[in-house]
Each structure stands twice: as structure tokens, then as C-alpha cells.
Design a protein around this motif. Sequence first.
Motif, PDB file in Angstrom:
ATOM      1  N   LEU A  53      57.934  43.481 -21.699  1.00 14.29           N
ATOM      2  CA  LEU A  53      58.376  42.172 -21.108  1.00 14.29           C
ATOM      3  C   LEU A  53      59.400  41.855 -22.233  1.00 14.29           C
ATOM      4  O   LEU A  53      59.432  41.644 -23.245  1.00 14.29           O
ATOM      5  CB  LEU A  53      57.044  41.310 -21.406  1.00 14.29           C
ATOM      6  N   ARG A  54      60.583  41.392 -21.190  1.00 17.12           N
ATOM      7  CA  ARG A  54      61.987  41.218 -21.896  1.00 17.12           C
ATOM      8  C   ARG A  54      62.291  39.731 -21.500  1.00 17.12           C
ATOM      9  O   ARG A  54      62.266  39.477 -20.319  1.00 17.12           O
ATOM     10  CB  ARG A  54      62.978  42.184 -21.845  1.00 17.12           C
ATOM     11  N   ALA A  79      61.089  39.094 -17.468  1.00 15.06           N
ATOM     12  CA  ALA A  79      60.759  40.121 -16.442  1.00 15.06           C
ATOM     13  C   ALA A  79      60.048  41.203 -17.108  1.00 15.06           C
ATOM     14  O   ALA A  79      60.264  41.578 -18.378  1.00 15.06           O
ATOM     15  CB  ALA A  79      61.865  40.495 -15.668  1.00 15.06           C
ATOM     16  N   SER A  80      59.129  41.679 -16.361  1.00 14.97           N
ATOM     17  CA  SER A  80      58.221  42.831 -16.954  1.00 14.97           C
ATOM     18  C   SER A  80      58.565  44.045 -16.149  1.00 14.97           C
ATOM     19  O   SER A  80      58.888  44.016 -15.191  1.00 14.97           O
ATOM     20  CB  SER A  80      56.632  42.512 -17.120  1.00 14.97           C
ATOM     21  N   ILE A  91      49.990  36.349 -26.640  1.00 16.02           N
ATOM     22  CA  ILE A  91      50.161  37.587 -25.808  1.00 16.02           C
ATOM     23  C   ILE A  91      50.202  38.607 -26.749  1.00 16.02           C
ATOM     24  O   ILE A  91      51.140  39.050 -27.485  1.00 16.02           O
ATOM     25  CB  ILE A  91      51.644  37.362 -25.186  1.00 16.02           C
ATOM     26  N   PRO A  92      49.130  39.381 -26.646  1.00 11.71           N
ATOM     27  CA  PRO A  92      48.908  40.909 -27.712  1.00 11.71           C
ATOM     28  C   PRO A  92      49.948  41.758 -27.251  1.00 11.71           C
ATOM     29  O   PRO A  92      50.420  41.844 -26.131  1.00 11.71           O
ATOM     30  CB  PRO A  92      47.552  41.302 -27.328  1.00 11.71           C
ATOM     31  N   TYR A  93      50.734  42.314 -28.248  1.00 10.88           N
ATOM     32  CA  TYR A  93      51.568  43.504 -28.161  1.00 10.88           C
ATOM     33  C   TYR A  93      51.592  44.318 -29.075  1.00 10.88           C
ATOM     34  O   TYR A  93      51.049  44.001 -30.390  1.00 10.88           O
ATOM     35  CB  TYR A  93      52.921  42.812 -27.676  1.00 10.88           C
ATOM     36  N   ALA A 149      51.282  35.410 -15.896  1.00 11.77           N
ATOM     37  CA  ALA A 149      51.092  34.252 -17.107  1.00 11.77           C
ATOM     38  C   ALA A 149      51.589  34.621 -18.269  1.00 11.77           C
ATOM     39  O   ALA A 149      52.307  33.631 -18.916  1.00 11.77           O
ATOM     40  CB  ALA A 149      49.434  34.453 -16.924  1.00 11.77           C
ATOM     41  N   ASP A 150      51.610  35.728 -18.624  1.00 14.69           N
ATOM     42  CA  ASP A 150      52.348  36.327 -19.721  1.00 14.69           C
ATOM     43  C   ASP A 150      53.897  35.910 -19.849  1.00 14.69           C
ATOM     44  O   ASP A 150      54.483  35.277 -20.764  1.00 14.69           O
ATOM     45  CB  ASP A 150      52.301  37.747 -20.142  1.00 14.69           C
ATOM     46  N   ALA A 151      54.430  36.134 -18.754  1.00 15.67           N
ATOM     47  CA  ALA A 151      55.860  35.905 -18.410  1.00 15.67           C
ATOM     48  C   ALA A 151      56.175  34.452 -18.411  1.00 15.67           C
ATOM     49  O   ALA A 151      57.014  33.987 -18.953  1.00 15.67           O
ATOM     50  CB  ALA A 151      56.336  36.453 -16.981  1.00 15.67           C
ATOM     51  N   ARG A 152      55.306  33.460 -17.892  1.00 13.23           N
ATOM     52  CA  ARG A 152      55.401  32.062 -17.809  1.00 13.23           C
ATOM     53  C   ARG A 152      55.445  31.481 -19.013  1.00 13.23           C
ATOM     54  O   ARG A 152      56.129  30.744 -19.655  1.00 13.23           O
ATOM     55  CB  ARG A 152      54.614  31.618 -17.044  1.00 13.23           C
ATOM     56  N   LEU A 153      54.668  32.282 -20.090  1.00 16.65           N
ATOM     57  CA  LEU A 153      54.398  31.864 -21.457  1.00 16.65           C
ATOM     58  C   LEU A 153      55.627  32.041 -22.186  1.00 16.65           C
ATOM     59  O   LEU A 153      56.187  31.031 -22.862  1.00 16.65           O
ATOM     60  CB  LEU A 153      53.128  32.380 -22.101  1.00 16.65           C
ATOM     61  N   VAL A 154      56.001  33.050 -22.006  1.00 16.75           N
ATOM     62  CA  VAL A 154      57.418  33.428 -22.567  1.00 16.75           C
ATOM     63  C   VAL A 154      58.551  32.571 -22.337  1.00 16.75           C
ATOM     64  O   VAL A 154      59.533  32.134 -23.024  1.00 16.75           O
ATOM     65  CB  VAL A 154      57.705  35.025 -22.554  1.00 16.75           C
ATOM     66  N   GLU A 155      58.426  32.427 -20.698  1.00 18.35           N
ATOM     67  CA  GLU A 155      59.720  31.587 -20.262  1.00 18.35           C
ATOM     68  C   GLU A 155      59.614  30.166 -20.857  1.00 18.35           C
ATOM     69  O   GLU A 155      60.723  29.556 -21.201  1.00 18.35           O
ATOM     70  CB  GLU A 155      59.378  31.520 -18.712  1.00 18.35           C
TER      71      GLU A 155
END
Length: 352
Positions: A100-101, A71-72, A13-15, A128-134
Motif C-alpha cells: 500500500l503506497r 493505492a494498493s 493497519i498492521p503491516y 478501508a485501509d487505503a481510506r485511512l491512509v488517505e
Amino acid sequence: MFAEASRYLRRLIPYDAAVWRATDPVTGLMTAPIRAENLDDEGCAVYWGCELFTEEVNLFRDLARAEVPVASLRESTGGLPTRSMLYHDFMRPRGLDDELRAVLRVGGRPRGHISLFRSKGRSAFDPADARLVEGLVTPLAKRLRSFAQPVPESLTDPPTSAEHGPGLLLFDARGTLISVNDDARQYLEDLPDGPSTATALGVRVPAWIHSTATQARAIAQDRGRGTARVRTRTRAGRWLVCHASCLREAGGALGASAVVIEPAKASEIVPLIAEAYELSDRELEITQYVARGLPTGEIAKQLFLSPHTVRDHIKAVFEKVGVSSRGELVGRLFTEHYAPLAERRIVRVVDN
């Protein structure tokens, strides 16, 4: 751990900026260590001022109890981040456009926070980014929890924190450090590196101490819940407790916020260590009876269990903690962090 996790996650996830924080599992407040990536130190007070006083979107305390603790900002505001004071006061001035925290939690307790930021011009974080972090929340939380285990090599280090009384820091209503005693200066020197703010008094104040003082003011203004209290460890592995309260002036108006740092009591640390070894409530209860010197039969009588069941629990505790006797168990959980302190306070005399 934070650095390794960040390298891994950034490939997926690029940030552009991030903050990784440990938190006290009881209060949920951030504590050391903290890793800040591509962010200035001055923004920390702004960030936590928004979180505690003005923000209404994706609060960490709400995410800690949410079904999905990730959540974003843009997703939560329906693509209108200007609804967020964090966006107004912290993100936009730094060229950041989405956050995204996540709350890292295990066993219903928060162990850390992650804040990932993307700059203006980048796409927003998507589901999809949120699910990966989850998927990383529980593994990272378990790893953070494990760091509460004793650090045997620290026992040979000079227990500098044990030689001092309570450290005291006073912050004015704007969060500026206005007074500090010598004991606090020593504690600050013993703390691990991390985001901090320079002061006119010649000391740098860690971001988590600032946030604890801010939390105390928020509680005094009925804007916050709980207590302004966190536990942390020195570089040598010694446990400290930091607690804050907001003072009142003669007319009743809120005055300075006082932050006290002092060695943590065993009662405050043993639950953390027990959780680090993944002891169950029953196993911890039996371990506390063992520490008091009760034999198996007496423990069984106290807990209305059979002696065989108690022996099974003790065996399981031995395996989890990695010891082979009751004495080793008590030493590992109750004594190791405090033996050097006790030794230094012994007065030895010899009668002629």
C-alpha cells in the motif's frame, strides 16, 4: 515524525515492513530523511530500478497527480500482483505479498512517500485501509513541509559543508560507485543517517543518492521525465543540492552517471522556507521586494496595489514567520543559512 507516525499507523493497519521517505517538492524524487522498517539495504536499488525502468502499476509520479494519492498493488492489479515487476523483482524474493503506497502532498506538491508491505499469508490491504491512509496524507505532508523552516541552533555548528567544493560521485551502468572525490566523502559524512549501501571505496551511499543517479539514467534513456535534482539538509541543518546526469562515451553509448553535491543557492531554498511558513504567492512576492530594500510605496507601485494593501500583506507575513521587523524577516528567510558561509569567506585586512 516518521517513527511516531509509523507506531500510530501500525496499530490501525498492521503491516510487516515499511519505508517512509521525504521527497523534493519540485522533482518528486526522494531525499533525506528516509526510514526503512524490516527491509535490507540491498533492495533499494532493485525497488527504484523497477519504479523508473520497468514498473507500470501505481507509479509514484502518477499517484502524485491522482485524485486519490493512495493505492494498493493487489487492488490495482485485480488480485494478480504478478503483473507487476516490483512484485517479481523486489517483493516476492523478500516474502512480501502486497504493498500500500501513498504520496504525501499538500498544495499540489509531493512532500513524501509511504510504502507499507504485508508478508505472504496475510490478507491484502483493503479499501478501508487505503481510506485511512488517505486521511493522513495532508497532515503528514504539512508536517514535512514545516521542517524547511530555519533551525536557529544550527547556526552555531561548524559549517563543515561550506568549506568544500562540489562533491562528485560516479556510478556505472549497474549503479555501482566507481569513483568519489574527497569533497563528496565529506558531504556524505555530514548527511543524516538512513538506508545506505556499502561500497568498495569505503563509503556508504544513501539510498536517495542512488535513486537520483538512477533517475538520471532513466531520463537519458527517455524512460523518465523531469530532472534528477533534489535538495536535502545536513545534520547541522545546512541545505545541499544533489544533481545527476548520465555521461556519454565517444560512440554515443551511455556511460557512467555523475552525481554532484554542493551547497544550495538561496534562490533554491527560499521557496521551500516560504512554503514552510505557508506564505501565499503574493506574500512571497512582497517579501522578495522587502529583501531588496524597497519601501512600501515603491512595492505598491511595482505590484499595482495600494500601500495599505501592501502593509496588510507585510503584517500577515510577520505573523506567519514570527518576526516584528523587516530586518528580522530578511534574516530569517534569506540570511540565516548563509551567514556562517559568508563570514568564513571574508578576508579581513588592517592597514598600518
